[in-house]
Write a protein that holds these residues in place. Structure first.
Motif, PDB file in Angstrom:
ATOM      1  N   UNK A  26     -11.498   2.543  -7.910  1.00 12.90           N
ATOM      2  CA  UNK A  26     -10.936   2.739  -6.574  1.00 12.90           C
ATOM      3  C   UNK A  26      -9.871   1.685  -6.330  1.00 12.90           C
ATOM      4  N   UNK A  27      -8.779   2.029  -5.653  1.00 16.02           N
ATOM      5  CA  UNK A  27      -7.703   1.055  -5.457  1.00 16.02           C
ATOM      6  C   UNK A  27      -8.154  -0.158  -4.662  1.00 16.02           C
ATOM      7  N   UNK A  28      -7.580  -1.297  -4.989  1.00 15.08           N
ATOM      8  CA  UNK A  28      -7.863  -2.518  -4.243  1.00 15.08           C
ATOM      9  C   UNK A  28      -7.395  -2.357  -2.797  1.00 15.08           C
ATOM     10  N   UNK A  29      -8.136  -2.908  -1.831  1.00 14.14           N
ATOM     11  CA  UNK A  29      -7.700  -2.770  -0.436  1.00 14.14           C
ATOM     12  C   UNK A  29      -6.304  -3.329  -0.173  1.00 14.14           C
ATOM     13  N   UNK A  30      -5.905  -4.402  -0.876  1.00 13.41           N
ATOM     14  CA  UNK A  30      -4.582  -4.968  -0.604  1.00 13.41           C
ATOM     15  C   UNK A  30      -3.453  -4.069  -1.100  1.00 13.41           C
ATOM     16  N   UNK A  31      -3.778  -3.025  -1.875  1.00 11.31           N
ATOM     17  CA  UNK A  31      -2.742  -2.100  -2.319  1.00 11.31           C
ATOM     18  C   UNK A  31      -2.226  -1.234  -1.172  1.00 11.31           C
ATOM     19  N   UNK A  32      -2.875  -1.324  -0.011  1.00 15.06           N
ATOM     20  CA  UNK A  32      -2.377  -0.637   1.169  1.00 15.06           C
ATOM     21  C   UNK A  32      -1.307  -1.403   1.898  1.00 15.06           C
ATOM     22  N   UNK A  33      -1.048  -2.651   1.506  1.00 14.58           N
ATOM     23  CA  UNK A  33       0.058  -3.416   2.081  1.00 14.58           C
ATOM     24  C   UNK A  33       1.385  -2.862   1.570  1.00 14.58           C
ATOM     25  N   UNK A  34       2.471  -3.407   2.066  1.00 14.14           N
ATOM     26  CA  UNK A  34       3.779  -2.945   1.619  1.00 14.14           C
ATOM     27  C   UNK A  34       3.975  -3.145   0.126  1.00 14.14           C
ATOM     28  N   UNK A  35       4.886  -2.363  -0.445  1.00 17.03           N
ATOM     29  CA  UNK A  35       5.099  -2.404  -1.892  1.00 17.03           C
ATOM     30  C   UNK A  35       5.499  -3.805  -2.350  1.00 17.03           C
TER      31      UNK A  35
END
Length: 648
Positions: A526-535
């Motif tokens: 599952x993607x890391x939660x911080x991957x929801x921050x800006x690119x």
């Protein structure tokens, strides 16, 4: 009210008016002919809901009354293209064991859905004692239909449709399967298996010429049956292939076949149900095509996310797992990529991982996969094959042609096995040609191998712990007199086995692709939660976690004499730990934003708490931590506390 009309076998006339959208058939040399287009019917939503309900009911009735042939696949719950291809490859390998020559003829029904005759289908359903309300509803659904073709410049006129079932309807594939079921027949030393309107006819004999004669006779028989119900096979899509073993050194057979006054030469490569088959059943050609298709799609979707901006890494991860990975690994549940194929697939997959995380090319590929939460191709292909093996092991053998060819000693809840299986031909063979038992590991070198279905069964051995029998996932009521556990219990057991296979994927990931000692973050699907921050911000975090970024302690491989000291405090090396938690020059910002953060370890709250992650992102932007040198200003001023604004 409309659903209540089903009991009276009536489909409302208001739901029979539809729009037909013309779609191009891909790969056509010219679009001057109407045959180069699909007509997809757009139906009303309430009509589709009603048709879906009737599909579930009719499917259960068809299975209980034996209206479908066991070798029919597609558009039925629990059946897929993999099952048809697995049954085909299993019979080919089985027939080759007693040193028989094997040939297959691939056929396609011409305009299949458009040739379904309502009266013929009604007579077949009545003869099979299908409930009268269902027969009446099917007849009502197929009669008095109208369609309006929608295309540029169309006259927008409604035309009556007197024959056929609408493409785009949930029940149309099932009605078509019921309509063409009489075409199926048992073939001694052979197999006929189909997927909706795609048929394959396999025959074996001591010579390829003998196969040609057998295939011609079988084709004449099913063509006559097809004429009785008003269907025929498309001549332009007929293909022939003569199978060979990988060790066979004799010249390739070029014996052609004559069907309906047309001469068909054997093909070197055949594409069937998305699989590319060669005479030796080599996976190289198939995965070469999958790689080319994946690269073409990636060249388009990567424009959505440039290295510093665009889609968030979380969305890039979804694109990779939902689009690119299925395209690249399609067929891995049946075919195992060779070393050459894996090398190209790995190279492409590393590009996908790099595009997801914004990491540098110098980042070790093992770290790259863990940062992108995308497992290595080798481990994922094992996982795909394990899931496919579990699905076949838990499928009802009487309704799945692949499960019906499982070894008799396989711990299934049903003892049913396919009557047209050729497994009995291998019992009297010498040890050199005798297939390996499904419970035995393949030796090295592989002097003996499993048959394809036996190889699938062998993959379930690690999943059999504490199980005496595999559960059976049912998509229809059980047969009378069957003594099996409740469907809910078997479904829960099946889900638990899938979870076990997922855990094995993580274990394979750690074993097959170990990371350097300095990287301690575990793999995750599952993607890391911080991957929801800006690119851009998420890319800084990925780079610093990977130990390959713009921090002084992450020097470039081209720097022969790097200075690892932090340029801001000049007290110690500028590592990820130092830049976030202990740099004196960043203390004021850290006390304001990250006062509750004390660790960057894998189990720290920082990686799971959304507020802390947003604070980390603001800290990185404010202090320009991990920024490229040309983006760092000369003077960096800390932000003011919002509770104590600066004086005007």
């Amino acid at each position: 009210m409309r659903f209540g009309l089903v009991a009276f076998g009536y489909h409302p006339r208001s739901l029979k008016n539809a729009n037909g959208v013309l779609l191009d058939k891909p790969g056509k040399a010219s679009y001057d002919s109407p045959a180069s287009f699909h007509i997809i019917v757009l139906l009303k939503t309430i009509s589709k809901a009603l048709e879906r309900v009737m599909t579930v009911r009719l499917s259960a009735i068809a299975k209980s009354k034996g209206l479908l042939h066991p070798n029919q696949c597609g558009s039925l719950p629990g059946l897929s293209a993999t099952d048809a291809c697995l049954a085909l490859s299993h019979e080919i390998k089985t027939l080759q064991r007693p040193r028989l020559e094997v040939s297959t003829l691939f056929l396609d029904i011409k305009a299949g859905f458009d040739n379904v005759n309502a009266s013929t289908l009604r007579a077949r359903l009545l003869a099979s004692h299908v409930p009268s309300y269902m027969v009446d509803w099917v007849s009502s659904f197929l009669s008095e239909r109208t369609c309006t073709l929608v295309f540029q410049g169309s006259p927008n006129l409604s035309s009556p449709v007197s024959v056929g079932t609408p493409q785009g309807s949930p029940i149309s594939p099932l009605l078509f399967l019921l309509y063409v079921a009489p075409l199926h027949m048992s073939i001694p030393k052979g197999l006929m298996v189909s997927y909706v309107d795609d048929f394959s006819i396999t025959a074996a004999s001591p010579s390829y010429r003998g196969n040609i004669r057998r295939l011609q006779n079988i084709f004449s028989t099913i063509s006559a049956k097809g004429r009785d119900i008003g269907v025929s096979f498309s001549v332009s899509k007929i293909e022939l292939i003569h199978w060979r073993t990988p060790s066979q050194r004799t010249p390739r057979s070029t014996t052609p076949i004559v069907l309906e006054d047309h001469l068909f030469h054997p093909s070197e490569v055949v594409r069937w149900l998305g699989y590319w088959f060669t005479p030796a059943l080599s996976p190289t050609h198939h995965f070469r095509h999958r790689l080319s298709l994946g690269q073409a799609i990636f060249s388009f979707v990567k424009r959505l996310s440039s290295p510093g901006a665009g889609a968030h890494p979380f969305l890039c991860h979804r694109i990779a797992t939902g689009l690119l990975c299925p395209i690249l690994t399609y067929g891995a549940d049946l075919l195992t990529p060779t070393y050459t194929a894996l090398r190209g697939m790995n190279s492409f997959w590393h590009r996908v991982q790099r595009g997801t995380t914004n990491n540098f090319y110098s980042t070790p590929t093992s770290i790259l996969g863990r940062e992108a939460c995308l497992p290595p191709i080798v481990s994922y292909c094992k996982y795909r094959r394990r899931l496919a093996a579990l699905r076949v092991a838990c499928a009802p053998p009487y309704a799945n042609p692949a499960a019906a060819r499982l070894p008799p000693s396989f711990p299934s809840l049903s003892s049913f096995r396919a009557q047209d299986s050729s497994r009995h031909l291998t019992k009297s063979l010498s040890s050199l040609y005798l297939p390996l038992d499904w419970r035995t590991q393949v030796p090295s070198p592989p002097v003996r191998k499993h048959l394809p279905v036996d190889a699938v069964a062998h993959l379930t051995l690690p999943l059999q712990e504490r199980l005496t029998r595999f559960p059976m996932v049912l998509h229809a009521p059980t047969r009378p007199g069957t003594n099996i556990p409740s469907p809910d219990l078997m479904k829960k057991t099946y889900q638990a086995l899938r979870a076990r296979a997922r855990n094995m994927l993580l274990q394979d990931w750690v074993r097959d692709d170990p990371t350097p000692p300095y990287y301690n973050y575990p793999p995750s699907l599952t993607p890391h939660p911080f991957m929801g921050l800006g690119k851009f911000v998420a890319g800084r975090i990925h780079q610093m976690r990977a130990g390959k970024g713009y921090l002084a302690a992450h020097p470039s491989w081209s720097d022969e004499d790097p200075n690892l000291t932090c340029p801001r405090c000049e007290s110690e090396p500028e590592t990820f730990q130092h830049a976030i938690l202990s740099c004196p020059a960043r203390k004021q910002v850290r006390d304001l934003l990250l006062k509750d953060v004390s660790s960057l370890s894998q189990d720290a709250n920082l990686w799971t708490e959304p507020l802390l992650l947003h604070a980390l992102g603001e800290y990185i932007v404010t202090t320009t931590t991990g920024f490229p040198p040309d983006m760092i200003p000369e003077n960096i001023s800390p932000p003011h506390d919002v509770s104590n604004p600066p004086p005007p």
